[in-house]
Scaffold this motif. Structure first.
Motif, short mmCIF file in Angstrom:
data_model
loop_
_atom_site.label_atom_id
_atom_site.label_comp_id
_atom_site.label_asym_id
_atom_site.label_seq_id
_atom_site.Cartn_x
_atom_site.Cartn_y
_atom_site.Cartn_z
N ILE A 197 -32.60 80.10 -62.63
CA ILE A 197 -32.44 78.65 -62.49
C ILE A 197 -31.28 78.16 -63.36
CG2 ILE A 197 -33.55 76.43 -62.93
CD1 ILE A 197 -36.22 77.80 -62.28
N GLU A 198 -31.19 78.68 -64.58
CA GLU A 198 -30.11 78.27 -65.48
C GLU A 198 -28.75 78.72 -64.94
OE1 GLU A 198 -28.78 78.79 -70.19
OE2 GLU A 198 -30.66 79.66 -69.45
N LEU A 199 -28.70 79.95 -64.44
CA LEU A 199 -27.43 80.45 -63.90
C LEU A 199 -27.02 79.68 -62.66
CD1 LEU A 199 -28.01 84.29 -64.31
CD2 LEU A 199 -26.28 82.91 -65.48
N ARG A 200 -28.00 79.23 -61.88
CA ARG A 200 -27.68 78.43 -60.70
C ARG A 200 -27.02 77.11 -61.10
NH1 ARG A 200 -32.82 78.57 -58.34
NH2 ARG A 200 -32.44 80.79 -58.10
N ALA A 201 -27.51 76.53 -62.19
CA ALA A 201 -26.91 75.29 -62.67
C ALA A 201 -25.50 75.53 -63.20
CB ALA A 201 -27.79 74.69 -63.77
N ILE A 202 -25.30 76.65 -63.90
CA ILE A 202 -23.97 76.99 -64.40
C ILE A 202 -23.01 77.21 -63.23
CG2 ILE A 202 -22.64 78.77 -65.61
CD1 ILE A 202 -25.05 79.14 -67.44
N ARG A 203 -23.48 77.88 -62.20
CA ARG A 203 -22.66 78.09 -61.01
C ARG A 203 -22.26 76.75 -60.38
NH1 ARG A 203 -23.37 76.23 -55.67
NH2 ARG A 203 -22.25 77.59 -54.24
N GLY A 204 -23.19 75.77 -60.37
CA GLY A 204 -22.88 74.45 -59.85
C GLY A 204 -21.81 73.74 -60.65
N ASP A 205 -21.87 73.87 -62.00
CA ASP A 205 -20.85 73.27 -62.85
C ASP A 205 -19.48 73.87 -62.56
OD1 ASP A 205 -22.79 71.74 -64.04
OD2 ASP A 205 -23.04 73.06 -65.77
N LEU A 206 -19.45 75.19 -62.33
CA LEU A 206 -18.18 75.84 -62.02
C LEU A 206 -17.65 75.37 -60.67
CD1 LEU A 206 -16.10 77.97 -62.94
CD2 LEU A 206 -17.46 79.68 -61.70
N ALA A 207 -18.55 75.20 -59.69
CA ALA A 207 -18.12 74.72 -58.37
C ALA A 207 -17.53 73.32 -58.46
CB ALA A 207 -19.31 74.74 -57.40
N ASP A 208 -18.12 72.46 -59.30
CA ASP A 208 -17.60 71.10 -59.47
C ASP A 208 -16.21 71.09 -60.09
OD1 ASP A 208 -19.76 69.80 -58.37
OD2 ASP A 208 -20.83 69.58 -60.27
N ARG A 209 -15.90 72.11 -60.87
CA ARG A 209 -14.58 72.14 -61.53
C ARG A 209 -13.46 72.30 -60.51
NH1 ARG A 209 -13.53 75.14 -67.24
NH2 ARG A 209 -11.42 74.38 -67.61
N HIS A 210 -13.63 73.18 -59.52
CA HIS A 210 -12.70 73.37 -58.40
C HIS A 210 -11.24 73.35 -58.85
CE1 HIS A 210 -12.20 73.81 -54.12
NE2 HIS A 210 -11.19 72.94 -54.16
N ALA A 211 -10.85 74.42 -59.52
CA ALA A 211 -9.49 74.48 -60.06
C ALA A 211 -9.00 75.92 -60.06
CB ALA A 211 -9.47 73.92 -61.48
N VAL A 212 -7.68 76.06 -60.16
CA VAL A 212 -7.05 77.38 -60.27
C VAL A 212 -7.22 77.88 -61.70
CG1 VAL A 212 -4.89 78.65 -60.14
CG2 VAL A 212 -5.40 76.86 -58.46
N HIS A 213 -7.55 79.16 -61.84
CA HIS A 213 -7.67 79.75 -63.17
C HIS A 213 -6.27 79.97 -63.75
CE1 HIS A 213 -8.48 82.62 -66.38
NE2 HIS A 213 -9.78 82.32 -66.27
N PRO A 214 -6.00 79.51 -64.96
CA PRO A 214 -4.66 79.66 -65.53
C PRO A 214 -4.34 81.13 -65.82
CG PRO A 214 -6.19 78.85 -67.18
CD PRO A 214 -6.92 78.80 -65.87
N GLY A 215 -3.10 81.49 -65.54
CA GLY A 215 -2.62 82.83 -65.90
C GLY A 215 -2.94 83.92 -64.91
N LYS A 216 -3.58 83.58 -63.77
CA LYS A 216 -3.92 84.61 -62.79
C LYS A 216 -2.79 84.78 -61.77
CE LYS A 216 -8.14 85.97 -63.83
NZ LYS A 216 -8.52 87.37 -63.98
#
Length: 274
Positions: A197-216
């Motif tokens: 459940i906690e990891l699902r919430a963390i995954r949601g936070d990452l989805a909301d960020r919707h950005a390119v990872h710097p340096g990749k």
């Protein structure tokens, strides 16, 4: 007294498991401030052999001198059944590229060769890790991570289901020790479920960020992604969608079957770093 596995002792449920005894000794040595010895290096083929023997039905064990080996289950006393398990392990090791020696009397020569999948479930999860490492945008990362965290049929939820089902099955033996093992399995499953459940919430936070990872580097990421297969649902979510099938690479063969008995640490131990 730091360990007591007699019938009425606090560690009776472990019976003759030397690994548990050595773990208790390690804990006591830590309390006394005794520094750990360097962990002996294990080669890739040793780890690969461990995995094959584990799947074949063998049980890992540790000798008093600290040497690791694998044995048949202690209650498996039927010679015919023993030969079947040894033959399965022998064939699986050879299929994975190992040079194995075995007494012919220990093998069932009429047994058909086992069906061995091209990639194990663990290998397929490893592909997810590779794609996560190569991701350049959060949408790519989320597509892969979702396979682990998805409610209902995600990897973590399926593991919880396996543990709960195993607990129910194990409890059917009816002995007091069996009930304790079942309760422990359910406790682990409950903890894992809360982490899911906690990891699902963390995954949601990452989805909301919707950005390119710097340096990749996009070119490098695409090249890496194209070299390994992905599950169908992940490939549908990724751009581009690699569909290359790749057979698991067998480890470099050791000289003998002794590869399953890696070098022993200086002091017998069951925990890393001893």
């Amino acid at each position: 007294m730091i360990y007591d596995s007699e019938p009425d002792g606090p560690h009776a449920r472990h019976r003759g498991d030397v690994t548990r005894l050595l773990a208790a000794v390690d804990t006591r040595l830590d309390q006394l401030g005794v520094p750990p010895r360097p962990t002996p290096k294990r080669f890739a083929h040793d780890i690969a052999a461990d995995a094959v023997l584990h799947r074949a039905g063998f049980v890992p064990a540790v000798e008093f001198g600290g040497e690791h080996y694998h044995r048949l289950p202690s209650a498996m006393t039927d010679p015919d059944e023993q030969r079947l398990v040894v033959t399965r392990a022998f064939d699986m090791l050879r299929a994975d590229g190992f040079d194995v020696s075995c007494d012919p009397d220990l093998l069932e020569h009429d047994m058909p060769p086992p069906w061995i999948p091209e990639t194990s479930l663990g290998d397929r999860l490893g592909f997810l890790a590779k794609h996560i490492q190569a991701s350049t945008h959060t949408r790519d990362m989320v597509a892969n991570l979702s396979e682990v965290t998805a409610p209902g049929d995600g990897v973590l939820q399926r593991v919880v289901e396996v543990l709960d089902t195993t607990a129910e099955w194990w409890e059917g033996f009816g002995e007091p020790a069996d009930h304790r093992y079942a309760q422990r399995l359910r406790s682990i499953a409950e903890s894992l479920d809360s982490y899911a459940i906690e990891l699902r919430a963390i995954r949601g936070d990452l989805a909301d960020r919707h950005a390119v990872h710097p340096g990749k580097d996009r070119v490098r990421a695409n090249r890496t992604a194209a070299s390994t297969p992905v599950p169908p649902r992940v490939s549908a979510a990724l751009t581009p969608s690699p569909t290359v099938a790749q057979r698991r690479t067998a480890p470099a063969p050791p000289d003998t079957a002794a590869a399953v008995r890696p070098a022993a640490p200086t002091r017998p131990s069951s925990s890393p770093g001893r």
